[in-house]
Design an enzyme around this catalytic site. Sequence first.
Site, mmCIF file in Angstrom:
data_model
loop_
_atom_site.group_PDB
_atom_site.id
_atom_site.type_symbol
_atom_site.label_atom_id
_atom_site.label_comp_id
_atom_site.label_asym_id
_atom_site.label_seq_id
_atom_site.Cartn_x
_atom_site.Cartn_y
_atom_site.Cartn_z
ATOM 1 N N THR A 187 -1.171 -6.321 -7.589
ATOM 2 C CA THR A 187 -2.042 -6.214 -6.411
ATOM 3 C C THR A 187 -3.474 -6.596 -6.778
ATOM 4 O OG1 THR A 187 -0.694 -4.511 -5.411
ATOM 5 C CG2 THR A 187 -3.050 -4.389 -4.932
ATOM 6 N N ARG A 215 9.025 -1.464 4.394
ATOM 7 C CA ARG A 215 8.285 -0.521 3.560
ATOM 8 C C ARG A 215 6.771 -0.787 3.664
ATOM 9 N NH1 ARG A 215 4.988 -1.206 -1.494
ATOM 10 N NH2 ARG A 215 5.008 0.820 -2.500
ATOM 11 N N GLY A 217 3.264 0.207 1.730
ATOM 12 C CA GLY A 217 2.681 0.839 0.546
ATOM 13 C C GLY A 217 1.331 1.449 0.870
ATOM 14 N N GLY A 238 -1.034 0.582 -8.022
ATOM 15 C CA GLY A 238 -0.004 1.379 -8.687
ATOM 16 C C GLY A 238 1.137 1.606 -7.711
HETATM 17 N N1 ASP Z 1 0.127 -0.310 -4.524
HETATM 18 C C1 ASP Z 1 0.935 -1.465 -4.242
HETATM 19 C C2 ASP Z 1 2.108 -1.051 -3.390
HETATM 20 O O1 ASP Z 1 2.656 0.001 -3.620
HETATM 21 C C3 ASP Z 1 1.446 -2.139 -5.447
HETATM 22 C C4 ASP Z 1 0.390 -2.419 -6.489
HETATM 23 O O2 ASP Z 1 -0.643 -1.782 -6.539
HETATM 24 O O3 ASP Z 1 0.573 -3.314 -7.310
HETATM 25 O O4 ASP Z 1 2.496 -1.801 -2.522
#
Ligand code: ASP
Length: 322
Positions: A187, A215, A217, A238
């Site tokens: 991300t 989904r 996030g 994360g």
């Molecule tokens: N936080 C993001 C998600 O859960 C993924 C990431 O931070 O890389 O979609």
Amino acid sequence: MAILALHGGAGGDGEWRGMSDLDPDRLVCMQTILNDLGPRLESGDLTALEAVTLAVEALEDEPLYNAGRGSVLAEDERIYMDASIMRGEDQAAGSVVNVERMRHPIRAANLLLKKGWPVMLNAGAADQFAHTNQLEHVDQTWLKTDLRTAQWNKWKSQNSRPGSTDEDDSAVLDHDLDSEEQEGMGTVGAVALDAHGHLAAATSTGGMTGKPVGRIGDTPIIGAGTWCDQTVAVSCTGVGEAFIRTCAAHELAVQFRQPDTSLLEASHRVLEMVNPMGGRGGLIAVSADGQVVMPFQTMLMYRGLWHNGALTTGIGEEIYSE
Ligand code: ASP
């Protein structure tokens, strides 16, 4: 004083094992962004809001990060992107969720912020909003890269958990399915303090490889993946579910309000709350009084910082100066 901090995702277990063949390009991308935007932020040419938007747009364009072009593939082998942005002065915010057809999800979030209502738009409606407002439309084949397709194939054949292959560069360099896996997400995010003392934060992602369709996030959720008020700007990365369950980005602002608490202490407290929920990761944050932190609990977090004319980058613990 002006500060621009970037992240390109956190991930991996154990000791930092040195750069992959693709990592130098990831760092060059950050250096280019910081060299371009840092001086403009310092001189007052750019607001914090525009700086974080331009920075995230450039990261979305770099196929080696998991946002915009080069986003990871969901369970159905399609790309669904999330992005959000927030401005400190007035806590204005914008967010798009599960978009499939725009080049720069963060620009659509920025436009929602500027329009003022609604704060969030979902899926087809968000893609349509971008289209109606002349933002660049792209198709899925343009967004998809060989690296992400290889990671998806690896995820599919190993029946791994969602996200388990997201930053495994070996998926494209070496198709040996027994090779050591690096868990990570990729991300992107930016936080900025501009010459007028204003703050902004932005985050953008394709989510996690193999995520279920629909989904959502933490990245598009104001207060979970992104937060900004008059004192602090935060962008998280994360396992999103844990950042949602702790309202992590907003929690940092709450912790930072406690008496005699530095930004670093506040950020460590937040990561300690996220960790037991299965959400190892990292964050970047900048405060109006000029503190900047980039903590992470994973093996690596891609990061870059422009701070009063000095440019640094990092992946593992060590920091590289330009
Ligand atoms: N936080 C993001 C998600 O859960 C993924 C990431 O931070 O890389 O979609």
